[in-house]
Design a protein around this motif. Structure first.
Motif, PDB file in Angstrom:
ATOM      1  N   MET A 186       8.662  21.826 -11.038  1.00 20.99           N
ATOM      2  CA  MET A 186       9.990  21.683 -10.436  1.00 20.99           C
ATOM      3  C   MET A 186      10.035  20.401  -9.613  1.00 20.99           C
ATOM      4  N   VAL A 187      11.139  19.676  -9.704  1.00 16.55           N
ATOM      5  CA  VAL A 187      11.358  18.479  -8.887  1.00 16.55           C
ATOM      6  C   VAL A 187      12.794  18.501  -8.387  1.00 16.55           C
ATOM      7  N   SER A 188      12.963  18.197  -7.106  1.00 18.67           N
ATOM      8  CA  SER A 188      14.298  18.067  -6.527  1.00 18.67           C
ATOM      9  C   SER A 188      14.456  16.698  -5.889  1.00 18.67           C
ATOM     10  N   VAL A 189      15.635  16.114  -6.072  1.00 18.68           N
ATOM     11  CA  VAL A 189      16.009  14.857  -5.413  1.00 18.68           C
ATOM     12  C   VAL A 189      17.178  15.206  -4.506  1.00 18.68           C
ATOM     13  N   THR A 190      17.017  15.024  -3.189  1.00 19.13           N
ATOM     14  CA  THR A 190      17.979  15.567  -2.253  1.00 19.13           C
ATOM     15  C   THR A 190      18.445  14.549  -1.212  1.00 19.13           C
ATOM     16  N   HIS A 191      19.483  14.949  -0.508  1.00 22.91           N
ATOM     17  CA  HIS A 191      19.933  14.241   0.689  1.00 22.91           C
ATOM     18  C   HIS A 191      18.886  14.460   1.776  1.00 22.91           C
ATOM     19  N   PRO A 192      18.586  13.448   2.582  1.00 20.37           N
ATOM     20  CA  PRO A 192      17.555  13.598   3.616  1.00 20.37           C
ATOM     21  C   PRO A 192      17.785  14.779   4.556  1.00 20.37           C
ATOM     22  N   ASP A 193      19.043  15.108   4.833  1.00 17.58           N
ATOM     23  CA  ASP A 193      19.335  16.202   5.761  1.00 17.58           C
ATOM     24  C   ASP A 193      18.996  17.575   5.189  1.00 17.58           C
ATOM     25  N   HIS A 194      18.797  17.645   3.885  1.00 11.17           N
ATOM     26  CA  HIS A 194      18.640  18.944   3.236  1.00 11.17           C
ATOM     27  C   HIS A 194      17.246  19.170   2.658  1.00 11.17           C
ATOM     28  N   SER A 195      16.330  18.244   2.848  1.00 12.92           N
ATOM     29  CA  SER A 195      15.053  18.351   2.142  1.00 12.92           C
ATOM     30  C   SER A 195      14.207  19.531   2.627  1.00 12.92           C
ATOM     31  N   ARG A 196      14.263  19.857   3.907  1.00 12.19           N
ATOM     32  CA  ARG A 196      13.469  20.993   4.384  1.00 12.19           C
ATOM     33  C   ARG A 196      13.991  22.312   3.814  1.00 12.19           C
ATOM     34  N   ALA A 197      15.306  22.466   3.793  1.00 12.41           N
ATOM     35  CA  ALA A 197      15.883  23.667   3.195  1.00 12.41           C
ATOM     36  C   ALA A 197      15.564  23.730   1.709  1.00 12.41           C
ATOM     37  N   GLU A 198      15.540  22.572   1.069  1.00 14.23           N
ATOM     38  CA  GLU A 198      15.213  22.530  -0.356  1.00 14.23           C
ATOM     39  C   GLU A 198      13.767  22.930  -0.595  1.00 14.23           C
ATOM     40  N   LEU A 199      12.862  22.561   0.325  1.00 18.91           N
ATOM     41  CA  LEU A 199      11.465  22.975   0.200  1.00 18.91           C
ATOM     42  C   LEU A 199      11.353  24.495   0.275  1.00 18.91           C
TER      43      LEU A 199
ATOM     44  N   THR B  74      10.085  26.896  -2.786  1.00 15.38           N
ATOM     45  CA  THR B  74       8.991  27.846  -2.588  1.00 15.38           C
ATOM     46  C   THR B  74       9.395  29.242  -3.047  1.00 15.38           C
ATOM     47  N   LYS B  75      10.607  29.641  -2.728  1.00 13.93           N
ATOM     48  CA  LYS B  75      11.090  30.962  -3.142  1.00 13.93           C
ATOM     49  C   LYS B  75      11.228  31.053  -4.667  1.00 13.93           C
ATOM     50  N   CYS B  76      11.596  29.941  -5.306  1.00 12.54           N
ATOM     51  CA  CYS B  76      11.672  29.942  -6.771  1.00 12.54           C
ATOM     52  C   CYS B  76      10.306  30.238  -7.381  1.00 12.54           C
ATOM     53  N   ALA B  77       9.265  29.616  -6.833  1.00  9.02           N
ATOM     54  CA  ALA B  77       7.911  29.849  -7.339  1.00  9.02           C
ATOM     55  C   ALA B  77       7.441  31.264  -7.015  1.00  9.02           C
ATOM     56  N   GLU B  78       7.714  31.719  -5.798  1.00  8.00           N
ATOM     57  CA  GLU B  78       7.321  33.069  -5.411  1.00  8.00           C
ATOM     58  C   GLU B  78       8.007  34.105  -6.301  1.00  8.00           C
ATOM     59  N   GLY B  79       9.260  33.839  -6.666  1.00  9.35           N
ATOM     60  CA  GLY B  79      10.012  34.784  -7.485  1.00  9.35           C
ATOM     61  C   GLY B  79       9.384  35.019  -8.847  1.00  9.35           C
ATOM     62  N   ILE B  80       8.764  33.994  -9.410  1.00  8.40           N
ATOM     63  CA  ILE B  80       8.078  34.165 -10.693  1.00  8.40           C
ATOM     64  C   ILE B  80       6.939  35.172 -10.546  1.00  8.40           C
ATOM     65  N   LEU B  81       6.146  35.028  -9.502  1.00 13.72           N
ATOM     66  CA  LEU B  81       5.019  35.939  -9.280  1.00 13.72           C
ATOM     67  C   LEU B  81       5.503  37.354  -9.011  1.00 13.72           C
ATOM     68  N   GLU B  82       6.577  37.482  -8.260  1.00 16.97           N
ATOM     69  CA  GLU B  82       7.097  38.818  -7.988  1.00 16.97           C
ATOM     70  C   GLU B  82       7.592  39.487  -9.270  1.00 16.97           C
ATOM     71  N   ALA B  83       8.263  38.720 -10.121  1.00 17.04           N
ATOM     72  CA  ALA B  83       8.740  39.280 -11.385  1.00 17.04           C
ATOM     73  C   ALA B  83       7.586  39.709 -12.281  1.00 17.04           C
TER      74      ALA B  83
END
Length: 430
Positions: free
Chosen positions: A286-299, A303-312
């Protein structure tokens, strides 16, 4: 890459960030190089102005018959030309030295990254699932009876040497099903756009994504000068190199399933058994290109996207924040996700999600145009495994192992296996 202007304006903060990484102060030497470069540029500009002024006076002196003044001015023009060439050469040399130095310096950690010297100082922030209580001693993936027919290290060694594997039959099918399952979740539920990218790239792509020059020994270089990608982070991130994106187009969220190649330099003797650490493997990145103000929320989102795979997949895991001494070269903050492997009786990394801030964007000149107007600004880039397919296969096999040598497979994979639910002890799907 760091902004020399920020280093020049706040050298103490820069050195403090390096100290958290366990590095010595570097601001003084960098600022000195920058001062040499800037002085040469200023000198060249002044010499150019002098040359231009003298050039205008040469004709007047000649027309006025002032031969002495004519010769003096002509000599001055020639001297200034030589001075300009010398100063421009000094400027180029200092600029190259400064850029080379900056390319070797790691990113600075975010303020809330825990301080520490090694993985022992990482901080666990989440834990999901409970490891099964088994009535038998669990074994590692390559020793499970049902896995052995489909995981062939001897043939791989004959073909390619150590740290390769040939998957066949049911095990190869489960591996393929895992990759397809991950892509479907990321594209249909997580809003990522699927890409299929090259696995051969040029120097610029590796340099722009901070894999060169520091980690050249960790990757494979072909005779034709192409690099085999260590991960599709390289291709997905570098796809915006040199671009000026509209702010409305952010965030740009991408995912790709590719082969990955790593020389594993410096890892001799580590995880040599099984397929945990390979020269060639597959990963859904996964790669995201974001606005500087939003990069922490994007991280956090990544992380939740990756965790969701393991939970499924019903795989127990824990998430940790890496300390300053364990973070990767280009990261400002990293969340590692570790999956439970009963055969090793421990958690092992299966995903690493990082924000690099504008560190990569500066190296590859990737910017966005603010909607409110003003000069283009650098984007922020993030990357994360969603997941490493081979390691996920290991986790599925070890967590689903049964006493008779069969493997119970996660429900989420059943549709991808035409309704098959188990890897039998004989190596067939049933």
């Amino acid at each position: 890459m760091h902004d020399i202007r920020q280093i020049r304006e706040n050298p103490e903060a820069f050195d403090a960030g390096l100290a958290r990484r366990g590095l010595k102060p570097m601001s003084a030497s960098l600022v000195a190089l920058d001062e040499t470069r800037r002085a040469a540029i200023t000198g060249a500009e002044a010499a150019l102005a002098d040359r231009n002024a003298a050039s205008k006076q040469v004709g007047a002196a000649k027309a006025g018959g002032n031969e002495a003044e004519f010769e003096r001015l002509r000599a001055l023009v020639a001297a200034k030309k030589e001075e300009i060439a010398r100063l421009e050469d000094e400027s180029r040399t200092a600029d190259a030295a400064l850029r080379a130095a900056l390319l070797e310096i790691p990113n600075l950690p975010d303020a809330d990254v825990p301080d520490g010297a090694s993985e022992d100082d990482n901080v666990e922030v989440n834990r999901w699932g409970t490891p099964r209580t088994l009535e038998f001693a669990p074994i590692e993936h390559y020793d499970i009876a049902g896995v052995k027919p489909g995981m062939d290290f001897e043939t791989a060694a004959k073909l390619s040497g150590a740290r390769f594997v040939v998957l066949r039959g049911a095990v190869a099918r489960i591996h393929r099903a895992l990759a397809q399952f991950m892509l479907d979740i990321h594209t249909e539920e997580n809003g990522l756009v699927e890409h299929m990218t090259p696995v051969l790239v040029r120097d610029d792509a590796m340099l722009g994504t901070d894999k060169l020059p520091k980690f050249g020994d960790d990757s494979f270089l072909t005779r034709e000068g192409f690099w085999l990608i260590p991960t599709s982070e390289v291709t997905l991130t570098y796809s915006v190199a040199g671009d000026v994106l509209e702010e409305a187009a952010l965030p740009r969220r991408m995912v790709a399933h590719t082969l990955c190649f790593r020389s594993e330099a410096g890892s001799a003797g580590r995880d040599t058994a099984g397929m945990l650490r390979q020269h060639q493997f597959e990963k859904v990145e996964m790669v995201s290109v974001t606005h500087p103000d939003h990069s922490r929320a994007e991280l956090d989102r990544m992380t939740k996207c990756a965790e969701g795979i393991l939970e499924a997949l019903e795989l127990p895991y824990r998430t940790i924040v890496l300390c300053t001494g364990d973070m990767g070269f280009g990261a400002r903050r990293t969340h590692d996700i570790e999956v439970w492997l009963p055969g090793q009786d421990t958690y092992r990394e299966i995903s690493s999600c990082s924000t690099t801030g504008d560190f990569q964007a500066r190296r590859m000149n990737a910017r966005f145009k603010p909607a409110a107007g003003g000069k283009p600004a650098f984007v922020h880039t993030l990357n994360g495994s969603g997941l490493a397919v081979g390691r996920c296969l290991i986790a599925v096999l070890e967590n689903g192992q049964q006493a008779d040598g069969s493997v119970s497979l996660p429900k989420a994979l059943h549709p991808y296996l035409r309704g098959k639910t188990t890897l039998g002890a004989d190596g067939t799907l049933i």
